[in-house]
Motif scaffolding. Structure first.
Motif, PDB file in Angstrom:
ATOM      1  N   MET A   1      35.639  46.313  10.113  1.00 33.39           N
ATOM      2  CA  MET A   1      34.858  47.208  10.950  1.00 33.39           C
ATOM      3  C   MET A   1      34.847  48.596  10.316  1.00 33.39           C
ATOM      4  O   MET A   1      35.785  48.984   9.654  1.00 33.39           O
ATOM      5  CB  MET A   1      35.519  47.283  12.325  1.00 33.39           C
ATOM      6  N   ARG A   2      33.775  49.296  10.523  1.00 36.28           N
ATOM      7  CA  ARG A   2      33.743  50.636   9.952  1.00 36.28           C
ATOM      8  C   ARG A   2      34.581  51.563  10.810  1.00 36.28           C
ATOM      9  O   ARG A   2      34.969  51.239  11.911  1.00 36.28           O
ATOM     10  CB  ARG A   2      32.309  51.132   9.863  1.00 36.28           C
ATOM     11  N   GLU A 322      32.094  43.512   9.268  1.00 33.92           N
ATOM     12  CA  GLU A 322      32.155  42.754   8.021  1.00 33.92           C
ATOM     13  C   GLU A 322      31.919  41.265   8.270  1.00 33.92           C
ATOM     14  O   GLU A 322      32.595  40.417   7.703  1.00 33.92           O
ATOM     15  CB  GLU A 322      33.513  42.972   7.359  1.00 33.92           C
ATOM     16  N   HIS A 343      32.634  49.627   2.267  1.00 35.65           N
ATOM     17  CA  HIS A 343      33.726  49.285   3.186  1.00 35.65           C
ATOM     18  C   HIS A 343      33.574  47.841   3.703  1.00 35.65           C
ATOM     19  O   HIS A 343      34.529  47.059   3.645  1.00 35.65           O
ATOM     20  CB  HIS A 343      33.727  50.291   4.345  1.00 35.65           C
ATOM     21  N   GLU A 344      32.398  47.499   4.178  1.00 37.56           N
ATOM     22  CA  GLU A 344      32.215  46.162   4.762  1.00 37.56           C
ATOM     23  C   GLU A 344      32.251  45.076   3.686  1.00 37.56           C
ATOM     24  O   GLU A 344      32.730  43.965   3.935  1.00 37.56           O
ATOM     25  CB  GLU A 344      30.895  46.079   5.550  1.00 37.56           C
ATOM     26  N   HIS A 347      35.824  44.283   2.809  1.00 42.40           N
ATOM     27  CA  HIS A 347      36.423  43.363   3.788  1.00 42.40           C
ATOM     28  C   HIS A 347      36.187  41.903   3.427  1.00 42.40           C
ATOM     29  O   HIS A 347      36.888  41.025   3.938  1.00 42.40           O
ATOM     30  CB  HIS A 347      35.817  43.602   5.166  1.00 42.40           C
ATOM     31  N   GLU A 366      41.961  46.903   7.517  1.00 42.26           N
ATOM     32  CA  GLU A 366      41.373  48.244   7.501  1.00 42.26           C
ATOM     33  C   GLU A 366      42.040  49.167   6.491  1.00 42.26           C
ATOM     34  O   GLU A 366      41.388  50.051   5.934  1.00 42.26           O
ATOM     35  CB  GLU A 366      41.407  48.856   8.901  1.00 42.26           C
ATOM     36  N   ALA A 369      40.472  48.184   3.049  1.00 40.36           N
ATOM     37  CA  ALA A 369      39.034  48.499   3.022  1.00 40.36           C
ATOM     38  C   ALA A 369      38.843  50.014   2.965  1.00 40.36           C
ATOM     39  O   ALA A 369      37.967  50.533   2.260  1.00 40.36           O
ATOM     40  CB  ALA A 369      38.327  47.920   4.241  1.00 40.36           C
ATOM     41  N   TYR A 420      43.494  52.661  10.084  1.00 38.10           N
ATOM     42  CA  TYR A 420      42.704  52.888   8.874  1.00 38.10           C
ATOM     43  C   TYR A 420      43.437  53.812   7.886  1.00 38.10           C
ATOM     44  O   TYR A 420      43.669  53.458   6.732  1.00 38.10           O
ATOM     45  CB  TYR A 420      41.362  53.543   9.223  1.00 38.10           C
TER      46      TYR A 420
HETATM   47 ZN   LIG Z   1      36.733  48.032   8.406  1.00 39.40          ZN
END
Ligand SMILES: [Zn+2]
Length: 493
Positions: A1-2, A322, A343-344, A347, A366, A369, A420
């Motif tokens: 996930m972002r 992702e 980022h995705e 993942h 996270e 990523a 994160y």
């Molecule tokens: Zn993420």
């Protein structure tokens, strides 16, 4: 996930000159009659489930944070979903065949399925069986034997209702099947919520294979994970068939329906890529065309992309997920930015290829990523990755104080910034301690070492200690379980 908040963007690192506004560079887009490599006939989906299902064998566990979803008694191997979406009535009419292994001998077994969906015609290996559907618990009243394999078939219909997400994030508050004002639909379902639209063992330790068939009114298209086997428009409705050849956790499954334009692309390494953008927002294609460059950057560091196809679908959301081989992005400038794409895609190694067994360890996804995103951002801006980490360190302690240690967070605060940034800083500290070569060797080797499987903290950290020959328990405990940020640059013993 972002990441959660626009405010987390490193303002000093805003990228420039990375987008190409020249529409003449776009690959061909032909939504009416797709053809080419992504649509080559596949024999895999035509084979009866069975031969390759061992790929999806799992050791399901009860989740430490969200025990209300999932049943460790079920090891789902293959979901065959046939979804018919009627936007005006907001009606989902579906049938499902789930092939699973019973992990123990029991009088009954349980799946998750949203309460608004009315279930009918349930059979186990062709024999009618009774079910109890209480809340989102679908209990099948039929005995199963340990390690026996079964085929559960059912029909269901209704208007799916999204699940409340256990989070305080600003970019999403519910998960699962989401209906827009126009009757279009999309799903993002981390940490759970797949059950809002199909009967599922909705916990990440149970990966499974998928075949999904989606019927929607033409000219809409249904998009899902994996390879698009075919798309048939009978003038009234369009039906797409999707095949996911490698097992996925339920939170990595995606379905979107709407008026999409498909654009084909390809990575330098030969991975076929498709972009699914809203027909009335063609500019998103330009943003998504940063995908091959981002993938090439990742493949240089992590090895070959671990799946056969890649896609991106842009939906009416503010977040990004992702979702395996078909990344789901919100229709915002940030959600479709190059750093979010990196980022995705990162993942797909960290989260999709190797997946946490339990939500306690979502930092495994996270942290890496985010670290890779930070390294990419540093390079794009001609900075040192340490500079980016120094900047992130200025607010990491605040996030840790707010939401708890990354490896022991508050279950009601899922996906907050603490999972994160702290773990990203931890990876930088490890890199400085063991050196670049050893570090990148670890980063590259880990997902392949647990290909298509799950892992937890104990397994992961023991593997790292063995590979490096270093005693790192105190180091990882401090970073993952500590109430306060460990001091940085004091790691040499
Ligand atoms: Zn993420």
């Amino acid at each position: 996930m972002r990441r959660a908040l626009a405010g987390l963007v490193v303002a000093a690192l805003v990228l420039g000159g990375c987008t190409d506004d020249d529409p003449g560079d776009q690959p061909r887009a032909d939504p009416s009659s797709p053809s080419g490599p992504t649509l080559a006939p596949s024999t895999a989906a035509d084979e009866p489930p069975g031969a390759d299902l061992d790929l999806a064998l799992s050791e399901p566990v009860e989740d430490a944070l969200y025990p209300q979803v999932g049943d460790p008694g079920v090891d789902a191997l293959h979901y065959d979903l046939t979804l018919d979406w009627e936007p005006t009535a907001e009606l989902l009419t579906a049938s499902e065949v789930l092939t699973f292994r019973a992990t123990g001998t029991a009088e009954r077994f349980q799946l998750d399925l949203g309460e608004p969906l009315a279930v009918s015609d349930v059979t186990l290996d062709g024999e009618p069986v009774e079910v109890e559907h209480r809340g989102k618990d679908l209990v099948v009243l039929a005995p199963v034997e340990e390690d026996g394999r079964y085929e559960l078939a059912l029909s269901y219909a209704g208007t799916p209702v999204p699940a409340a997400a256990p989070t305080t994030r600003s970019d999403f508050s519910t998960t699962g099947w989401t209906i827009t004002d126009d009757g279009e639909t999309w799903t993002m379902q981390e940490p759970f919520g797949a059950y809002t639209w199909y009967a599922v063992n909705d916990q990440p330790s149970d990966k499974a294979l998928y075949d999904v068939t989606i019927s929607v009114p033409s000219p809409w298209t249904g998009v899902a994970n994996g390879e698009l086997l075919d798309r048939v428009d009978d003038g009234d409705r369009t039906t797409t068939r999707w095949h996911l050849a490698e097992p996925a956790a339920s939170y990595l499954v995606t379905v979107a329906t709407g008026d999409f334009t498909m654009t084909e692309d390809e990575s330098a390494s030969g991975v076929p890529i498709t972009y699914w953008t809203p027909a009335d927002q063609p500019d998103f294609v330009t943003a998504l065309q940063e995908t091959p460059a981002g993938l090439a950057w990742l493949e240089e560091r992590l090895g070959a992309y671990p799946f056969d196809t890649l896609g991106v679908v842009v939906v009416d959301s503010e977040s990004g997920m992702e979702t395996q081989t078909m990344i789901t992005l919100g229709d915002t400038e940030y959600a479709t930015s190059p750093e979010v794409l990196v980022h995705e895609m990162a993942h797909h190694w960290y989260g999709d290829q190797v997946t946490p067994r339990d939500w306690r360890d979502v930092w495994m996804n996270e942290g890496m990523a985010m670290y890779l995103q930070g390294a990419w951002q540093a390079e794009a801006e001609d900075l040192e990755v340490a500079d980016v980490m120094d900047y992130w360190a200025t607010f990491e302690d605040e996030y840790r104080a707010e939401s708890g240690p990354p490896g022991d967070f508050d279950p009601a605060a899922f996906g907050e910034s603490n999972i994160y940034y702290g773990p990203a800083l931890m990876w930088q500290e490890l890199r400085e301690r063991i050196g670049d070569e050893a570090f990148w060797s670890l980063v590259r080797a880990w997902p392949a070492a647990r290909d298509n499987a799950n892992a937890d903290r104990v397994d992961y950290l023991a593997w790292i200690e063995e590979r490096t020959g270093e005693e790192l328990t105190d180091f990882f405990d401090a970073w993952l379980l500590g109430e306060t940020t460990p001091s940085r640059d004091t790691v040499v013993e």
